[in-house]
Design a protein around this motif. Structure first.
Motif, PDB file in Angstrom:
ATOM      1  N   MET A   1     -11.414 -36.747  35.734  1.00 12.66           N
ATOM      2  CA  MET A   1     -12.679 -36.030  35.956  1.00 12.66           C
ATOM      3  C   MET A   1     -13.639 -36.271  34.801  1.00 12.66           C
ATOM      4  SD  MET A   1     -13.063 -32.012  36.876  1.00 12.66           S
ATOM      5  CE  MET A   1     -14.635 -31.276  36.463  1.00 12.66           C
ATOM      6  N   ALA A   2     -14.852 -36.561  35.123  1.00 11.88           N
ATOM      7  CA  ALA A   2     -15.849 -36.847  34.095  1.00 11.88           C
ATOM      8  C   ALA A   2     -16.258 -35.570  33.364  1.00 11.88           C
ATOM      9  CB  ALA A   2     -17.069 -37.490  34.721  1.00 11.88           C
ATOM     10  N   THR A   3     -16.601 -35.733  32.117  1.00  9.77           N
ATOM     11  CA  THR A   3     -17.071 -34.597  31.345  1.00  9.77           C
ATOM     12  C   THR A   3     -18.517 -34.310  31.701  1.00  9.77           C
ATOM     13  OG1 THR A   3     -15.668 -35.305  29.537  1.00  9.77           O
ATOM     14  CG2 THR A   3     -17.362 -33.697  29.002  1.00  9.77           C
ATOM     15  N   GLU A   4     -18.774 -33.071  31.979  1.00 11.21           N
ATOM     16  CA  GLU A   4     -20.155 -32.715  32.286  1.00 11.21           C
ATOM     17  C   GLU A   4     -20.903 -32.482  30.988  1.00 11.21           C
ATOM     18  OE1 GLU A   4     -19.496 -29.424  34.973  1.00 11.21           O
ATOM     19  OE2 GLU A   4     -20.191 -30.712  36.599  1.00 11.21           O
ATOM     20  N   LYS A   5     -22.116 -32.919  30.972  1.00 13.02           N
ATOM     21  CA  LYS A   5     -22.936 -32.754  29.774  1.00 13.02           C
ATOM     22  C   LYS A   5     -24.318 -32.255  30.186  1.00 13.02           C
ATOM     23  CE  LYS A   5     -23.788 -37.706  29.977  1.00 13.02           C
ATOM     24  NZ  LYS A   5     -23.746 -38.999  29.278  1.00 13.02           N
ATOM     25  N   ALA A   6     -24.951 -31.583  29.261  1.00 18.71           N
ATOM     26  CA  ALA A   6     -26.246 -30.980  29.573  1.00 18.71           C
ATOM     27  C   ALA A   6     -27.364 -31.654  28.786  1.00 18.71           C
ATOM     28  CB  ALA A   6     -26.215 -29.494  29.240  1.00 18.71           C
ATOM     29  N   CYS A   7     -28.466 -31.871  29.457  1.00 15.62           N
ATOM     30  CA  CYS A   7     -29.651 -32.450  28.816  1.00 15.62           C
ATOM     31  C   CYS A   7     -30.201 -31.463  27.788  1.00 15.62           C
ATOM     32  CB  CYS A   7     -30.703 -32.724  29.885  1.00 15.62           C
ATOM     33  SG  CYS A   7     -32.281 -33.265  29.219  1.00 15.62           S
ATOM     34  N   ARG A   8     -30.480 -31.934  26.614  1.00 14.55           N
ATOM     35  CA  ARG A   8     -30.994 -31.058  25.568  1.00 14.55           C
ATOM     36  C   ARG A   8     -32.432 -30.613  25.836  1.00 14.55           C
ATOM     37  NH1 ARG A   8     -28.188 -30.477  20.909  1.00 14.55           N
ATOM     38  NH2 ARG A   8     -26.457 -31.887  20.551  1.00 14.55           N
ATOM     39  N   GLN A   9     -33.135 -31.367  26.616  1.00 12.27           N
ATOM     40  CA  GLN A   9     -34.532 -31.023  26.869  1.00 12.27           C
ATOM     41  C   GLN A   9     -34.701 -30.033  28.007  1.00 12.27           C
ATOM     42  OE1 GLN A   9     -37.670 -34.061  26.624  1.00 12.27           O
ATOM     43  NE2 GLN A   9     -36.035 -35.507  26.180  1.00 12.27           N
ATOM     44  N   CYS A  10     -34.036 -30.302  29.140  1.00 15.17           N
ATOM     45  CA  CYS A  10     -34.261 -29.437  30.304  1.00 15.17           C
ATOM     46  C   CYS A  10     -32.993 -28.734  30.772  1.00 15.17           C
ATOM     47  CB  CYS A  10     -34.884 -30.238  31.438  1.00 15.17           C
ATOM     48  SG  CYS A  10     -33.758 -31.434  32.187  1.00 15.17           S
ATOM     49  N   ARG A  11     -31.870 -29.000  30.117  1.00 18.76           N
ATOM     50  CA  ARG A  11     -30.589 -28.348  30.415  1.00 18.76           C
ATOM     51  C   ARG A  11     -29.956 -28.766  31.725  1.00 18.76           C
ATOM     52  NH1 ARG A  11     -31.926 -22.235  28.712  1.00 18.76           N
ATOM     53  NH2 ARG A  11     -33.915 -22.806  29.549  1.00 18.76           N
ATOM     54  N   ARG A  12     -30.435 -29.788  32.339  1.00 14.29           N
ATOM     55  CA  ARG A  12     -29.826 -30.308  33.560  1.00 14.29           C
ATOM     56  C   ARG A  12     -28.408 -30.798  33.239  1.00 14.29           C
ATOM     57  NH1 ARG A  12     -31.227 -32.774  38.629  1.00 14.29           N
ATOM     58  NH2 ARG A  12     -29.231 -33.473  39.433  1.00 14.29           N
ATOM     59  N   ILE A  13     -27.449 -30.460  34.111  1.00  9.08           N
ATOM     60  CA  ILE A  13     -26.076 -30.904  33.904  1.00  9.08           C
ATOM     61  C   ILE A  13     -25.807 -32.166  34.707  1.00  9.08           C
ATOM     62  CG2 ILE A  13     -23.642 -30.319  34.234  1.00  9.08           C
ATOM     63  CD1 ILE A  13     -24.468 -27.381  33.699  1.00  9.08           C
ATOM     64  N   VAL A  14     -25.289 -33.157  34.030  1.00 11.25           N
ATOM     65  CA  VAL A  14     -24.964 -34.427  34.677  1.00 11.25           C
ATOM     66  C   VAL A  14     -23.555 -34.835  34.271  1.00 11.25           C
ATOM     67  CG1 VAL A  14     -27.376 -35.221  34.729  1.00 11.25           C
ATOM     68  CG2 VAL A  14     -25.930 -35.797  32.774  1.00 11.25           C
ATOM     69  N   GLU A  15     -22.956 -35.735  35.044  1.00  7.36           N
ATOM     70  CA  GLU A  15     -21.632 -36.232  34.680  1.00  7.36           C
ATOM     71  C   GLU A  15     -21.745 -37.617  34.067  1.00  7.36           C
ATOM     72  OE1 GLU A  15     -18.927 -35.981  37.927  1.00  7.36           O
ATOM     73  OE2 GLU A  15     -19.052 -33.802  38.003  1.00  7.36           O
ATOM     74  N   GLU A  16     -22.228 -38.538  34.870  1.00  8.53           N
ATOM     75  CA  GLU A  16     -22.347 -39.908  34.401  1.00  8.53           C
ATOM     76  C   GLU A  16     -23.820 -40.269  34.374  1.00  8.53           C
ATOM     77  OE1 GLU A  16     -19.842 -42.068  33.638  1.00  8.53           O
ATOM     78  OE2 GLU A  16     -18.268 -40.600  34.055  1.00  8.53           O
ATOM     79  N   ALA A  17     -24.410 -40.219  33.226  1.00  8.50           N
ATOM     80  CA  ALA A  17     -25.816 -40.603  33.129  1.00  8.50           C
ATOM     81  C   ALA A  17     -26.144 -40.903  31.683  1.00  8.50           C
ATOM     82  CB  ALA A  17     -26.714 -39.478  33.634  1.00  8.50           C
ATOM     83  N   THR A  18     -27.010 -41.862  31.486  1.00  2.00           N
ATOM     84  CA  THR A  18     -27.448 -42.152  30.132  1.00  2.00           C
ATOM     85  C   THR A  18     -28.842 -41.591  29.901  1.00  2.00           C
ATOM     86  OG1 THR A  18     -28.102 -44.337  30.904  1.00  2.00           O
ATOM     87  CG2 THR A  18     -26.023 -44.197  29.729  1.00  2.00           C
ATOM     88  N   THR A  19     -29.540 -41.372  31.024  1.00  2.52           N
ATOM     89  CA  THR A  19     -30.826 -40.692  30.930  1.00  2.52           C
ATOM     90  C   THR A  19     -30.854 -39.574  31.966  1.00  2.52           C
ATOM     91  OG1 THR A  19     -31.819 -42.300  32.431  1.00  2.52           O
ATOM     92  CG2 THR A  19     -32.162 -42.674  30.089  1.00  2.52           C
TER      93      THR A  19
END
Ligand SMILES: [Zn+2]
Length: 64
Positions: A1-19
């Protein structure tokens, strides 16, 4: 399972994304707590309070 991470600017949660799909930001943190799924930002009081303008999963808090 991919680690979920949150955008520091808008707090959107994504799994696999570089932007971020919402704001285009490239800064993410895996240190976040709680999340909210916004279905209709126009009608959501919480989304307005949090300044969320996009649908999707958003972190309530970033720890770092
Ligand atoms: Zn973002």
């Amino acid at each position: 399972m991919a680690t979920e991470k949150a955008c520091r600017q808008c707090r959107r949660i994504v799994e696999e994304a570089t932007t971020c799909p919402d704001c285009g930001g490239a800064q993410f943190t895996t240190f976040w707590r709680g999340f909210i799924t916004i279905a209709d930002p126009e009608k959501s009081e919480i989304a307005k309070k949090m300044g969320i303008t996009q649908k999707g999963k958003h972190a309530l808090r970033l720890s770092q």
